[in-house]
Design a protein around this motif. Structure first.
Motif, PDB file in Angstrom:
ATOM      1  N   THR A 242       9.060  35.884 -31.233  1.00 20.16           N
ATOM      2  CA  THR A 242       7.725  36.007 -32.134  1.00 20.16           C
ATOM      3  C   THR A 242       6.747  35.796 -31.063  1.00 20.16           C
ATOM      4  O   THR A 242       6.671  35.369 -30.225  1.00 20.16           O
ATOM      5  N   ASP A 243       5.334  36.168 -31.711  1.00 18.37           N
ATOM      6  CA  ASP A 243       4.221  35.945 -30.849  1.00 18.37           C
ATOM      7  C   ASP A 243       3.555  34.471 -31.559  1.00 18.37           C
ATOM      8  O   ASP A 243       2.367  34.336 -31.229  1.00 18.37           O
ATOM      9  N   ASP A 244       3.910  34.104 -32.455  1.00 16.73           N
ATOM     10  CA  ASP A 244       3.408  32.884 -33.253  1.00 16.73           C
ATOM     11  C   ASP A 244       3.567  31.916 -32.396  1.00 16.73           C
ATOM     12  O   ASP A 244       4.923  31.566 -32.441  1.00 16.73           O
ATOM     13  N   PRO A 245       2.655  30.942 -31.774  1.00 15.89           N
ATOM     14  CA  PRO A 245       2.908  29.772 -31.408  1.00 15.89           C
ATOM     15  C   PRO A 245       3.771  28.725 -32.168  1.00 15.89           C
ATOM     16  O   PRO A 245       4.857  28.235 -31.501  1.00 15.89           O
ATOM     17  N   LEU A 246       3.464  28.477 -33.195  1.00 18.93           N
ATOM     18  CA  LEU A 246       4.368  27.700 -34.213  1.00 18.93           C
ATOM     19  C   LEU A 246       5.606  28.148 -34.230  1.00 18.93           C
ATOM     20  O   LEU A 246       6.819  27.377 -34.134  1.00 18.93           O
ATOM     21  N   GLY A 247       6.066  29.362 -34.186  1.00 19.78           N
ATOM     22  CA  GLY A 247       7.288  29.957 -34.383  1.00 19.78           C
ATOM     23  C   GLY A 247       8.150  30.134 -32.947  1.00 19.78           C
ATOM     24  O   GLY A 247       9.523  29.584 -32.868  1.00 19.78           O
ATOM     25  N   ILE A 248       7.292  30.180 -31.956  1.00 20.76           N
ATOM     26  CA  ILE A 248       7.879  29.777 -30.687  1.00 20.76           C
ATOM     27  C   ILE A 248       8.337  28.350 -30.433  1.00 20.76           C
ATOM     28  O   ILE A 248       9.508  28.099 -30.028  1.00 20.76           O
ATOM     29  N   SER A 280      13.225  33.205 -26.645  1.00 22.61           N
ATOM     30  CA  SER A 280      12.062  32.022 -26.421  1.00 22.61           C
ATOM     31  C   SER A 280      11.315  32.230 -25.221  1.00 22.61           C
ATOM     32  O   SER A 280       9.957  32.423 -25.313  1.00 22.61           O
ATOM     33  N   LEU A 281      11.999  32.665 -24.214  1.00 18.58           N
ATOM     34  CA  LEU A 281      11.114  33.170 -22.939  1.00 18.58           C
ATOM     35  C   LEU A 281      10.479  34.193 -23.225  1.00 18.58           C
ATOM     36  O   LEU A 281       9.208  34.466 -22.830  1.00 18.58           O
ATOM     37  N   ALA A 282      11.021  35.325 -23.831  1.00 23.29           N
ATOM     38  CA  ALA A 282      10.319  36.602 -24.121  1.00 23.29           C
ATOM     39  C   ALA A 282       9.113  36.516 -25.123  1.00 23.29           C
ATOM     40  O   ALA A 282       8.074  37.009 -24.820  1.00 23.29           O
ATOM     41  N   SER A 283       9.261  35.274 -26.154  1.00 24.73           N
ATOM     42  CA  SER A 283       7.957  35.210 -26.879  1.00 24.73           C
ATOM     43  C   SER A 283       7.119  34.511 -26.165  1.00 24.73           C
ATOM     44  O   SER A 283       5.781  34.868 -26.296  1.00 24.73           O
ATOM     45  N   LEU A 284       7.264  33.669 -25.007  1.00 26.04           N
ATOM     46  CA  LEU A 284       6.310  32.656 -24.375  1.00 26.04           C
ATOM     47  C   LEU A 284       5.693  33.922 -23.601  1.00 26.04           C
ATOM     48  O   LEU A 284       4.395  33.886 -23.351  1.00 26.04           O
ATOM     49  N   GLU A 285       6.367  34.485 -22.850  1.00 24.05           N
ATOM     50  CA  GLU A 285       5.590  35.547 -21.812  1.00 24.05           C
ATOM     51  C   GLU A 285       4.869  36.770 -22.781  1.00 24.05           C
ATOM     52  O   GLU A 285       3.799  37.428 -22.310  1.00 24.05           O
ATOM     53  N   SER A 286       5.366  37.027 -23.610  1.00 18.07           N
ATOM     54  CA  SER A 286       4.686  37.940 -24.693  1.00 18.07           C
ATOM     55  C   SER A 286       3.192  37.300 -25.309  1.00 18.07           C
ATOM     56  O   SER A 286       2.184  37.926 -25.193  1.00 18.07           O
ATOM     57  N   ALA A 287       3.403  36.163 -25.680  1.00 20.36           N
ATOM     58  CA  ALA A 287       2.265  35.636 -26.333  1.00 20.36           C
ATOM     59  C   ALA A 287       1.117  35.065 -25.296  1.00 20.36           C
ATOM     60  O   ALA A 287      -0.031  35.168 -25.332  1.00 20.36           O
ATOM     61  N   GLY A 288       1.531  34.873 -24.090  1.00 19.49           N
ATOM     62  CA  GLY A 288       0.850  34.279 -22.981  1.00 19.49           C
ATOM     63  C   GLY A 288      -0.205  32.913 -23.278  1.00 19.49           C
ATOM     64  O   GLY A 288       0.519  32.336 -24.364  1.00 19.49           O
ATOM     65  N   ASP A 289      -1.055  32.607 -22.579  1.00 15.79           N
ATOM     66  CA  ASP A 289      -1.556  31.414 -22.852  1.00 15.79           C
ATOM     67  C   ASP A 289      -3.122  31.385 -23.070  1.00 15.79           C
ATOM     68  O   ASP A 289      -3.988  30.939 -22.822  1.00 15.79           O
ATOM     69  N   GLY A 290      -3.634  32.993 -23.326  1.00 14.38           N
ATOM     70  CA  GLY A 290      -5.005  33.246 -23.576  1.00 14.38           C
ATOM     71  C   GLY A 290      -5.587  32.389 -24.600  1.00 14.38           C
ATOM     72  O   GLY A 290      -6.836  32.115 -24.363  1.00 14.38           O
ATOM     73  N   PHE A 291      -4.817  32.024 -25.584  1.00 13.12           N
ATOM     74  CA  PHE A 291      -5.476  31.489 -26.750  1.00 13.12           C
ATOM     75  C   PHE A 291      -6.015  29.818 -26.182  1.00 13.12           C
ATOM     76  O   PHE A 291      -6.934  29.568 -26.963  1.00 13.12           O
ATOM     77  N   LEU A 292      -5.524  29.614 -25.177  1.00 15.09           N
ATOM     78  CA  LEU A 292      -6.070  28.145 -24.817  1.00 15.09           C
ATOM     79  C   LEU A 292      -7.522  28.238 -24.188  1.00 15.09           C
ATOM     80  O   LEU A 292      -8.077  26.978 -24.242  1.00 15.09           O
ATOM     81  N   GLU A 293      -8.129  29.374 -24.363  1.00 10.25           N
ATOM     82  CA  GLU A 293      -9.423  29.408 -23.739  1.00 10.25           C
ATOM     83  C   GLU A 293     -10.547  29.772 -24.926  1.00 10.25           C
ATOM     84  O   GLU A 293     -11.572  29.614 -24.741  1.00 10.25           O
ATOM     85  N   LEU A 294      -9.765  29.889 -26.059  1.00  9.11           N
ATOM     86  CA  LEU A 294     -10.584  30.075 -27.262  1.00  9.11           C
ATOM     87  C   LEU A 294     -11.481  28.851 -27.709  1.00  9.11           C
ATOM     88  O   LEU A 294     -10.816  27.823 -27.570  1.00  9.11           O
ATOM     89  N   PRO A 295     -12.351  28.950 -28.397  1.00  9.49           N
ATOM     90  CA  PRO A 295     -13.260  27.668 -29.084  1.00  9.49           C
ATOM     91  C   PRO A 295     -12.355  27.260 -30.111  1.00  9.49           C
ATOM     92  O   PRO A 295     -11.480  28.376 -30.711  1.00  9.49           O
ATOM     93  N   ALA A 296     -12.693  25.982 -30.607  1.00  5.77           N
ATOM     94  CA  ALA A 296     -11.755  25.471 -31.994  1.00  5.77           C
ATOM     95  C   ALA A 296     -11.951  26.250 -32.762  1.00  5.77           C
ATOM     96  O   ALA A 296     -10.918  26.207 -33.709  1.00  5.77           O
ATOM     97  N   ARG A 297     -12.973  26.914 -33.382  1.00  7.61           N
ATOM     98  CA  ARG A 297     -13.063  27.576 -34.606  1.00  7.61           C
ATOM     99  C   ARG A 297     -12.300  28.625 -34.818  1.00  7.61           C
ATOM    100  O   ARG A 297     -11.753  29.131 -35.811  1.00  7.61           O
TER     101      ARG A 297
END
Length: 392
Positions: A242-248, A280-297
């Motif tokens: 999955t690419d959903d953080p909660l699902g991962i 789990s590993l495939a999901s983490l690699e697919s989702a990446g961590d780009g969302f961590l750079e987004l503003p809170a809104r």
């Protein structure tokens, strides 16, 4: 010092939660929500483990009792009343989960003759399978910490009820699957689609309950063997990525609990365990961590915190290497070790997620305010996750 600061913050969060949701403030009507409350029970138990202060254990007991008396009964604004099970008051007190537990949504459930509205359904009450499994886990934790098998019985009765109600024949051949959402009385599906991880959550949670029952050796508890076999079949051969953080995060939590049960010898589905690690590993690699750079809104705290909690469980997986060296097949150890090592670098996301959501300036969005209870409670779990991540 960071750990001490964390546990102090967790204590402050949970005291605020207890007061604001009507657990300890008699002037407030109870505001119970099953998912949030499951994490909250584990947080209270974690505070008790660290401090040996009985106040925290008592709060966990009170929360379980209030959840059962609010979510185990029909809504005040509904036509039905009493326990969801239909039992009389005395029997209902003895078996408060045997009719399932409501989600705790603000709006009443969709009536049988009412057309479906996908957007509105998110705010309607009913029963969710994946919320029920979280509550079963919370009851397992209560059993282990309080040493009271009453909680285990309630968890196993809930497991049996949920499996019978949510299970349906998904193909003409009768292959079973699980409904996503059921009505409060468990008589009709409200959302027919199946949750991606529901069978896995059920398999791991039922295995945890069964393992704990073996530890206490109490007669008269449901066996759950048939249910575990069906859930294992539902998981077989299906991708869980999955690419959903909660699902991962949920996948990683399941991997953590699987590991603990494998070590005990109470989980034999090792091929599925390997698949969960791979997905789990495939999901983490697919989702990446780009969302961590987004503003809170543009972000949903509880979904990111679910990922953070799951990543906290990755640290536990490293124990598998040590345990397997002495007691298990070295070939299996050879297969699992690189999978666990590949997950470890992703732990770097945990402090980034926690720091961001600890900042007061990031708590001013409508998304945060709308989900404040679940956001704060899951932040507390991420900061002190040990009890939540235990199994059996």
């Amino acid at each position: 010092m960071d750990k001490e600061n964390n546990i102090m913050l967790v204590g402050d969060i949970m005291l605020d939660f207890a007061g604001s949701t009507g657990l300890t403030d008699p002037d407030r009507a109870p505001r119970r929500y099953l998912w949030t409350d499951a994490f909250a029970v584990c947080n209270f138990l974690e505070l008790y483990r660290r401090s040996h202060d009985e106040t925290w254990l008592e709060l966990a007991r009170q929360l379980v009792d209030q959840v059962h008396h609010v979510l185990g009964r029909h809504r005040d604004d509904g036509q039905a009343s009493g326990w969801l099970s239909g039992l009389d008051e005395q029997e209902g007190e003895l078996h408060p989960t045997i009719g399932g537990l409501r989600i705790g949504k603000k709006l009443p459930e969709r009536a049988p003759d009412e057309p479906a509205d996908e957007r509105l359904e998110w705010d309607r009450d009913g029963q969710y399978y994946h919320y029920l499994t979280k509550w079963m886990h919370a009851l397992s934790c209560m059993t282990r910490v309080a040493g009271d098998v009453t909680y285990l019985r309630w968890g196993m009765e809930l497991a049996r009820t949920a499996h019978r109600a949510f299970r349906y024949a998904a193909t003409p051949e009768g292959s079973p699957a699980l409904q996503w959402k059921m009505s409060i009385d468990l008589k009709r599906p409200q959302v027919r689609s199946a949750g991606l991880h529901d069978p896995l959550d059920g398999l791991v949670t039922y295995s945890e309950l069964r393992s704990l029952a073996g530890d206490f050796a109490v007669d008269g508890l449901p066996d759950l063997g048939e249910e575990i076999g069906e859930l294992a079949a539902m998981c077989r051969g299906k991708s869980l990525a999955t690419d959903d953080p909660l699902g991962i995060g949920g996948l990683l939590c399941d991997a953590n609990w699987m590991e603990l049960l494998v070590i005990k010898g109470d989980f034999q589905h090792l091929r599925l365990f390997r698949q969960v690690l791979d997905d789990s590993l495939a999901s983490l690699e697919s989702a990446g961590d780009g969302f961590l750079e987004l503003p809170a809104r543009y972000r949903l705290a509880f979904r990111e915190l679910g990922l953070s909690i799951g990543l906290r469980g990755v640290a536990n997986l490293a124990r598998l290497v040590v345990e397997f060296q002495e007691d298990h097949d070295p070939d299996l150890l050879f297969e699992l070790t690189p999978r666990i090592e590949a997950l470890t670098p992703h732990l770097a996301m945990v402090p980034k997620i926690e720091r961001f959501w600890r900042e007061e300036r990031n708590k001013g969005t409508e998304h945060w305010k709308e989900h404040r209870d679940i956001n704060m409670v899951m932040l507390a779990t991420s900061l002190a996750p040990e009890e939540f991540l235990q199994a059996g």
